[in-house]
Design an enzyme around this catalytic site. Structure first.
Site, PDB file in Angstrom:
ATOM      1  N   GLU A  92       3.886   8.347 -96.787  1.00  0.00           N
ATOM      2  CA  GLU A  92       4.864   7.967 -97.787  1.00  0.00           C
ATOM      3  C   GLU A  92       6.260   8.427 -97.422  1.00  0.00           C
ATOM      4  OE1 GLU A  92       3.716   8.839-101.885  1.00  0.00           O
ATOM      5  OE2 GLU A  92       5.685   9.767-101.968  1.00  0.00           O
ATOM      6  N   CYS A 105      13.221  11.209 -97.980  1.00  0.00           N
ATOM      7  CA  CYS A 105      12.184  12.233 -97.905  1.00  0.00           C
ATOM      8  C   CYS A 105      11.098  11.698 -96.967  1.00  0.00           C
ATOM      9  CB  CYS A 105      11.641  12.453 -99.318  1.00  0.00           C
ATOM     10  SG  CYS A 105      10.244  13.556 -99.388  1.00  0.00           S
ATOM     11  N   CYS A 112      -2.597  17.329 -95.097  1.00  0.00           N
ATOM     12  CA  CYS A 112      -2.062  18.664 -94.824  1.00  0.00           C
ATOM     13  C   CYS A 112      -3.228  19.643 -94.778  1.00  0.00           C
ATOM     14  CB  CYS A 112      -1.077  19.077 -95.925  1.00  0.00           C
ATOM     15  SG  CYS A 112      -0.325  20.689 -95.631  1.00  0.00           S
ATOM     16  N   CYS A 116      -2.632  23.943-100.613  1.00  0.00           N
ATOM     17  CA  CYS A 116      -2.023  24.551-101.804  1.00  0.00           C
ATOM     18  C   CYS A 116      -2.688  23.938-103.033  1.00  0.00           C
ATOM     19  CB  CYS A 116      -0.524  24.293-101.837  1.00  0.00           C
ATOM     20  SG  CYS A 116       0.319  24.959-100.398  1.00  0.00           S
ATOM     21  N   CYS A 119      -1.172  20.935-105.173  1.00  0.00           N
ATOM     22  CA  CYS A 119      -0.622  19.800-104.412  1.00  0.00           C
ATOM     23  C   CYS A 119      -1.700  18.761-104.109  1.00  0.00           C
ATOM     24  CB  CYS A 119      -0.011  20.322-103.118  1.00  0.00           C
ATOM     25  SG  CYS A 119       0.576  19.034-102.018  1.00  0.00           S
ATOM     26  N   CYS A 335       7.256  14.135-103.549  1.00  0.00           N
ATOM     27  CA  CYS A 335       7.068  13.299-102.373  1.00  0.00           C
ATOM     28  C   CYS A 335       5.693  13.579-101.776  1.00  0.00           C
ATOM     29  CB  CYS A 335       8.125  13.630-101.334  1.00  0.00           C
ATOM     30  SG  CYS A 335       9.800  13.408-101.909  1.00  0.00           S
TER      31      CYS A 335
HETATM   32  N1  SAH Z   1       4.581  21.201 -96.881  1.00  0.00           N
HETATM   33  C1  SAH Z   1       5.946  21.389 -97.155  1.00  0.00           C
HETATM   34  C2  SAH Z   1       6.675  20.107 -97.472  1.00  0.00           C
HETATM   35  C3  SAH Z   1       5.954  19.083 -98.318  1.00  0.00           C
HETATM   36  S1  SAH Z   1       5.616  19.510-100.003  1.00  0.00           S
HETATM   37  C4  SAH Z   1       6.123  22.381 -98.285  1.00  0.00           C
HETATM   38  O1  SAH Z   1       5.151  22.738 -98.921  1.00  0.00           O
HETATM   39  O2  SAH Z   1       7.256  22.813 -98.467  1.00  0.00           O
HETATM   40  C5  SAH Z   1       7.061  19.001-100.836  1.00  0.00           C
HETATM   41  C6  SAH Z   1       7.356  19.787-102.107  1.00  0.00           C
HETATM   42  O3  SAH Z   1       6.595  19.272-103.212  1.00  0.00           O
HETATM   43  C7  SAH Z   1       7.053  21.259-101.999  1.00  0.00           C
HETATM   44  O4  SAH Z   1       8.102  22.075-102.471  1.00  0.00           O
HETATM   45  C8  SAH Z   1       5.801  21.379-102.855  1.00  0.00           C
HETATM   46  O5  SAH Z   1       5.654  22.667-103.256  1.00  0.00           O
HETATM   47  C9  SAH Z   1       6.099  20.370-103.955  1.00  0.00           C
HETATM   48  N2  SAH Z   1       4.944  19.974-104.759  1.00  0.00           N
HETATM   49  C10 SAH Z   1       3.669  19.797-104.354  1.00  0.00           C
HETATM   50  N3  SAH Z   1       2.871  19.525-105.405  1.00  0.00           N
HETATM   51  C11 SAH Z   1       3.650  19.509-106.516  1.00  0.00           C
HETATM   52  C12 SAH Z   1       3.410  19.293-107.908  1.00  0.00           C
HETATM   53  N4  SAH Z   1       2.186  19.006-108.366  1.00  0.00           N
HETATM   54  N5  SAH Z   1       4.454  19.375-108.762  1.00  0.00           N
HETATM   55  C13 SAH Z   1       5.696  19.654-108.304  1.00  0.00           C
HETATM   56  N6  SAH Z   1       5.979  19.869-107.011  1.00  0.00           N
HETATM   57  C14 SAH Z   1       4.979  19.798-106.115  1.00  0.00           C
HETATM   58 FE1  SF4 Z   2       0.765  21.109 -97.634  1.00  0.00          FE
HETATM   59 FE2  SF4 Z   2       1.205  20.391-100.161  1.00  0.00          FE
HETATM   60 FE3  SF4 Z   2       1.107  22.965 -99.520  1.00  0.00          FE
HETATM   61 FE4  SF4 Z   2       3.206  21.479 -98.714  1.00  0.00          FE
HETATM   62  S1  SF4 Z   2       2.663  21.951-100.841  1.00  0.00           S
HETATM   63  S2  SF4 Z   2       2.015  22.946 -97.495  1.00  0.00           S
HETATM   64  S3  SF4 Z   2       2.167  19.505 -98.368  1.00  0.00           S
HETATM   65  S4  SF4 Z   2      -0.600  21.513 -99.357  1.00  0.00           S
END
Ligand code: SAH
Ligand code: SF4
Length: 358
Positions: A92, A105, A112, A116, A119, A335
């Site tokens: 995406e 973005c 990944c 997390c 996410c 994103c």
């Molecule tokens: N892996 C990298 C970049 C991609 S994630 C990172 O973690 O920084 C992009 C952003 O979206 C990150 O700041 C992540 O913490 C946030 N994100 C992921 N899931 C989310 C959610 N459910 N609500 C709000 N932000 C979220």
């Molecule tokens: Fe990976 Fe999502 Fe964690 Fe970013 S926030 S490191 S995309 S699992």
């Protein structure tokens, strides 16, 4: 053997191969001008290049951009592009339009590894790294879309699917081409790599390239952060802070911290205090992101009151703290989340969408 993609060609590489082909140096300059200055991405349109040279470019390189599977326009100026990368995998890219700038973005991986817990991409697991040409392909494709509106992409953030620093070499290569003055020429302050905190790679990054750094922090107590982000067990907060400070001093730019606010989890006064403590000695700004609800994720968004109180706590102590609300409804969120949903078969592409503003 499949052809190399033209989209990961650096200006230096273009000079080299044009020379090797026995062409005059000004041909390389013309090609560089078309690609990086005019941002024209098809050989056919490069009208002042001789026919034979154009044919050779077509023969030697792949000019294939990612295919658009769906394109969703939100009412807030964002466009989510669901793209088919090589091997038919979905990624995406999100175009974010503002009055005086246009941001993109980009995704750096399919899925990944870092899992997390808040996410959607993390839930999906890891498929593969994207190549520099697939990363830059997202840029070129989006650029050709916004050009039709009289815009040009001015900012790039690595906040799509994937952990950019886990795909270090390809991401650095893409960043170098984006920020090379002879390349796309974006200011190094306008290209942001967002990371969940791979401390060793943060230090390495400071040596290899100039780029803005965003840290997805989300908690400043090891126990809580490890619960939300398993990577914290490998790189706990103390070494992470050291790496960030090293980066900050070397690059002489402010660090951006992303902090998702999750109800009853990380946004009480206790956590605000811990955040303030962590941020001491790091010139920075903080983006507070109210959690975007997703089916299948065990968390919720806190109340407005909790969000405001958390923000005020930081601001009262002199921090720049902005609340980044997602726009356009409550369907897919940050994103990377939409593609994750599709890949995981969690549902059809929603008609309304929301994105994380950057
Ligand atoms: N892996 C990298 C970049 C991609 S994630 C990172 O973690 O920084 C992009 C952003 O979206 C990150 O700041 C992540 O913490 C946030 N994100 C992921 N899931 C989310 C959610 N459910 N609500 C709000 N932000 C979220
Ligand atoms: Fe990976 Fe999502 Fe964690 Fe970013 S926030 S490191 S995309 S699992």
């Amino acid at each position: 053997m499949s052809k190399a993609s033209f989209f990961s060609a650096s200006p230096a590489f273009i000079n080299d191969f044009v020379g090797l082909w026995g062409e005059k140096p000004f041909r390389a300059r013309q090609l560089i001008h078309w690609h990086f200055r005019k941002r024209v991405f098809s050989v056919e349109a490069m009208s002042d290049l001789p026919q034979a040279f154009r044919e050779r470019l077509e023969q030697e390189f792949s000019w294939h951009l990612p295919e658009i599977v769906s394109l969703l326009d939100a009412d807030d100026g964002a466009t989510k592009l669901l793209l088919k990368a090589d091997r038919n995998q979905l990624i995406e890219t999100v175009i974010l339009r503002y009055p005086h700038r246009t941001a993109l973005c980009v995704s750096s991986q399919v899925g990944c590894k870092l899992a997390c817990r808040f996410c959607q991409t993390g839930k999906l697991g890891f498929f593969r790294h994207l190549s520099a040409s697939e990363i830059l392909g997202q840029f070129c494709l989006a650029e050709s879309i916004v050009q039709k509106e009289g815009r040009t992409i001015s900012n790039v953030v690595f906040m799509g699917m994937g952990e950019p620093l886990d795909n270090y070499d390809e991401v650095v290569k893409a960043v170098q081409i984006l920020t090379d003055p002879e390349g796309f020429g974006l200011s190094h302050r306008k290209v942001t790599v967002s990371t969940s905190g791979l401390a060793d790679k943060i230090v390495r990054l400071s040596e290899d390239v100039r780029v803005a750094l965003a840290i997805s922090l989300h908690a400043c107590r090891d126990e809580l952060r490890s619960d939300l982000m398993p990577i914290n067990k490998r790189f706990p907060l103390a070494p992470l802070k050291e790496a960030i400070q090293h980066y900050q001093r070397t690059s002489d730019t402010k660090i951006t911290f992303e902090y998702i606010l999750i109800k009853d989890k990380n946004c009480s006064v206790r956590e605000a205090k811990e955040l303030v403590h962590f941020l001491q000695g790091i010139p920075c700004k903080v983006n507070l992101i109210p959690f975007n609800n997703h089916p299948g994720l065990p968390y919720e968004r806190p109340s407005e009151e909790v969000i405001k109180t958390f923000q005020k706590y930081l601001m009262d102590r002199g921090f720049v703290a902005t609340v980044r609300y997602s726009k356009g409804g409550d369907v897919s969120a940050a994103c990377g989340q939409l593609a994750a949903k599709r890949v995981a078969g969690l549902g059809e592409v929603p008609q309304r969408l929301s994105v994380l503003t950057v």
